[in-house]
Design a protein around this motif. Structure first.
Motif, PDB file in Angstrom:
ATOM      1  N   ILE A  30       0.849  -1.189   0.000  1.00 20.89           N
ATOM      2  CA  ILE A  30       0.000   0.000   0.000  1.00 20.89           C
ATOM      3  C   ILE A  30       0.885   1.240   0.000  1.00 20.89           C
ATOM      4  N   THR A  31       0.557   2.177  -0.879  1.00 22.63           N
ATOM      5  CA  THR A  31       1.362   3.383  -1.047  1.00 22.63           C
ATOM      6  C   THR A  31       0.499   4.610  -0.819  1.00 22.63           C
ATOM      7  N   TYR A  32       1.039   5.580  -0.106  1.00 18.54           N
ATOM      8  CA  TYR A  32       0.309   6.827   0.135  1.00 18.54           C
ATOM      9  C   TYR A  32       1.253   8.016   0.047  1.00 18.54           C
ATOM     10  N   ASN A  77       5.155   7.171   0.610  1.00 14.63           N
ATOM     11  CA  ASN A  77       5.395   6.235   1.704  1.00 14.63           C
ATOM     12  C   ASN A  77       4.823   4.884   1.297  1.00 14.63           C
ATOM     13  N   ARG A  78       5.525   3.823   1.606  1.00 17.22           N
ATOM     14  CA  ARG A  78       5.076   2.494   1.189  1.00 17.22           C
ATOM     15  C   ARG A  78       5.208   1.518   2.355  1.00 17.22           C
ATOM     16  N   VAL A  79       4.147   0.747   2.560  1.00 15.53           N
ATOM     17  CA  VAL A  79       4.119  -0.254   3.616  1.00 15.53           C
ATOM     18  C   VAL A  79       3.416  -1.502   3.084  1.00 15.53           C
ATOM     19  N   ALA A  80       3.479  -2.596   3.829  1.00 10.95           N
ATOM     20  CA  ALA A  80       2.854  -3.838   3.381  1.00 10.95           C
ATOM     21  C   ALA A  80       2.112  -4.488   4.533  1.00 10.95           C
ATOM     22  N   TRP A  81       0.902  -4.909   4.245  1.00 12.35           N
ATOM     23  CA  TRP A  81       0.116  -5.709   5.198  1.00 12.35           C
ATOM     24  C   TRP A  81       0.306  -7.167   4.804  1.00 12.35           C
ATOM     25  N   ASN A  82       0.633  -8.009   5.791  1.00  9.45           N
ATOM     26  CA  ASN A  82       0.961  -9.403   5.485  1.00  9.45           C
ATOM     27  C   ASN A  82      -0.259 -10.308   5.367  1.00  9.45           C
TER      28      ASN A  82
END
Length: 580
Positions: free
Chosen positions: A293-295, A352-357
């Motif tokens: 997910i990127t915001y 900003n980039r993060v990942a939900w597993n």
């Protein structure tokens, strides 16, 4: 007979993998995967004999091949017209054929003001217009480190310089256009990556965690929307999923917060054997598992500001295990609106980039007051089990930043995993509450003894003897209750210390939590369900006993303590866990 550059270029047809082109001083072509070759051009270089002398000596000649000159350095095949081929040479010529090699013309002569002998390092035909291409020219060997990038839209009859905004003292080795977005260019320079959203009219750094190293080539993976980058001396890099960059507009950049639609996520069951990660083996990291997910944030969000504005804005997901102090909060809900997980992500300006597993949140963990673990125990988060995997479906991501707001087997496994997660959380909450009550009782005893000037082992003052006796009796009950479900003798951080003790209820529940949560798409066997039901009954029994103590013993003690002016025991309303 032929001259080949040290890095002779190869180009593969976009429509036939057996059709390959190889650059020497002439252009070779094969249509049978390399079994046979034919030259489809005359010498396309300047063929300056004064620059083709043998080097080295007087003892040995330098004939490794690196000293070859007047050679083809780059090949560009049009993806729209297979007969349109561009060729760049290391002695500064740009050659073009529009009939598959029968006729050639040197179109670089139309670039106004360009001095000769620059190396035509890369040529990139437009994926949208057969008449258009971009060339990158390297002149650092001529003691000229300025960037030279030119674009043509009419088969090289006219050219436009598009290097304005690039570092003035860093040569450009490659510029390529995104095949998914017309006008989105990425440039590889001697100082890293830059990008343009207006066909090269302006440029901005594409940094993130990419090092400022020379980039000699790059390519877009159209289907995956990935950018693959080849550096000189720092290996290969992949920027996974550049759709946020492709969709970035001035309106988005002006917004305080923007969440880009995440692509569909896929499950991966990966077994990682750390014992094989020895020094003799190397492999690069994979993209993060789960939903990426990127915001975009217009301004940096700091943790303090985020805490004050908690819950007011839409926000985004972060990876499991991300620091809880990260300022951006993400809530993931399922199709029924139930919260699946709440995570945290960075708040830096820009992307900003993060990942939900793709997992539910973990069970409530024990407090450090119970475990006696160090403040930053090494590897603490790595072994703590996550929640179970979600079932495939549609999930909603909600972002908070700086004040802005069915497969039967899988479903059965999920139901079991959520049940044992609830048992784990309830038991951990109970243990934490027991520790809080014992800490309060101990604090009261210390205060009374210190006020009377008595040592810890002495008799308490007569006026408080009875109430402190009640405190000791209650503390003994609490200690017994704690000991019946949790082994306080196990030392944190001591490997396999738990093999010296019989397991307690907490050990059993935690083990089942990890076991059930690790699986996916496998309905629990009857024996597993029986064990889960038995453990659930034990958890319910322990919770009921604690609830009874809180309902009777704690009020009785509080009455006696209040009568002597001593602090009463405090438990927040609704903090007593109950079995679901």
């Amino acid at each position: 007979k032929y001259r080949y550059n040290w890095t002779s270029p190869l180009a593969v047809s976009a429509t036939d993998a057996n059709e390959v082109y190889l650059g020497a001083n002439v252009l070779f072509k094969t249509t049978d995967g390399g079994t046979t070759w034919q030259a489809i051009s005359p010498d396309l270089t300047r063929n300056d004999k004064s620059k083709q002398q043998l080097s080295g000596g007087p003892v040995n000649l330098d004939i490794s091949g690196a000293e070859n000159y007047d050679t083809i350095l780059s090949i560009g095949l049009s993806r729209l017209d297979p007969k349109v081929i561009w060729v760049g040479t290391d002695d500064g010529l740009i050659q073009l054929t529009r009939d598959g090699g029968t006729n050639w013309s040197e179109v670089g002569r139309h670039i106004a003001g360009l001095e000769p002998w620059g190396r035509i390092y890369q040529i990139d035909p437009s994926p949208f217009d057969a008449a258009a291409c971009v060339v990158s020219i390297d002149r650092h060997m001529l003691d000229d480190n300025r960037p030279y990038v030119f674009r043509t839209d009419d088969y090289g009859r006219t050219w436009k310089a598009i290097s304005s905004g690039l570092p003035a003292d860093a040569p450009v080795f490659v510029v390529r256009e995104d095949p998914n977005v017309k006008g989105l260019f990425v440039a590889g320079t001697a100082r890293g990556l830059f990008y343009s959203t207006d066909s090269g009219a302006s440029w901005r750094p594409l940094a993130s965690n990419f090092p400022p190293v020379p980039v000699f080539d790059l390519t877009f993976q159209k289907r995956q929307h990935d950018l693959v980058v080849a550096t000189h001396g720092r290996g290969m890099f992949v920027l996974d999923d550049i759709t946020p960059l492709e969709r970035l507009t001035p309106a988005i950049e002006g917004a305080e917060l923007h969440l880009f639609p995440p692509p569909p996520a896929a499950f991966f069951q990966v077994w990682r054997n750390s014992e094989n990660n020895r020094a003799s083996r190397y492999d690069g990291p994979n993209p993060p598992d789960g939903a990426v997910i990127t915001y975009w944030l217009k301004q940096e969000i700091k943790p303090d500001a985020a805490a004050k504005a908690k819950g007011e804005h839409e926000a985004v997901a972060a990876a499991n295990g991300a620091a809880a102090k990260e300022p951006v909060t993400i809530t993931i809900t399922d199709a029924a609106g139930e919260v699946v997980n709440t995570l945290h992500g960075p708040g830096k300006t820009g992307m900003n980039r993060v990942a939900w597993n793709l997992r539910y949140g973990p069970a409530t963990k024990l407090s450090r007051a119970v475990t006696k673990a160090p403040e930053h125990e090494a590897g603490e988060e790595s072994w703590r089990p996550s929640g179970p995997l979600v079932v495939p479906g549609t999930y909603t991501v909600t972002v908070s930043a700086g004040g802005r707001s069915e497969q039967a087997a899988a479903a059965a496994q999920l139901k079991a995993a959520l049940g044992v997660r609830a048992d784990t959380s309830a038991l951990n909450v109970m243990i934490n509450r027991i520790q809080e009550l014992r800490d309060q009782l101990a604090a009261t005893r210390r205060t009374v003894m210190a006020g009377a000037g008595a040592e810890a082992g002495n008799e308490p003052p007569a006026a408080y003897k009875d109430v402190l006796g009640d405190a000791s009796a209650l503390d003994k009950k609490l200690a017994g209750m704690m000991d019946s479900v949790y082994n306080t003798k196990i030392q944190p951080g001591v490997g396999e210390d738990d093999i010296h003790y019989l397991s307690r209820l907490h050990d059993t529940v935690s083990g089942e939590m990890m076991l059930v949560a690790m699986g996916y798409d496998t309905a629990p066997r009857p024996v597993v369900n029986e064990e889960l039901a038995a453990v659930h009954a034990e958890v319910a029994k322990a919770l009921d006993a604690f609830a009874a103590l809180v309902k009777t013993d704690v009020p009785a003690y509080n009455t006696a303590a209040a009568a002597k002016g001593l602090p009463v025991l405090f438990l927040a309303e609704g903090s007593t866990p109950a079995a679901e």
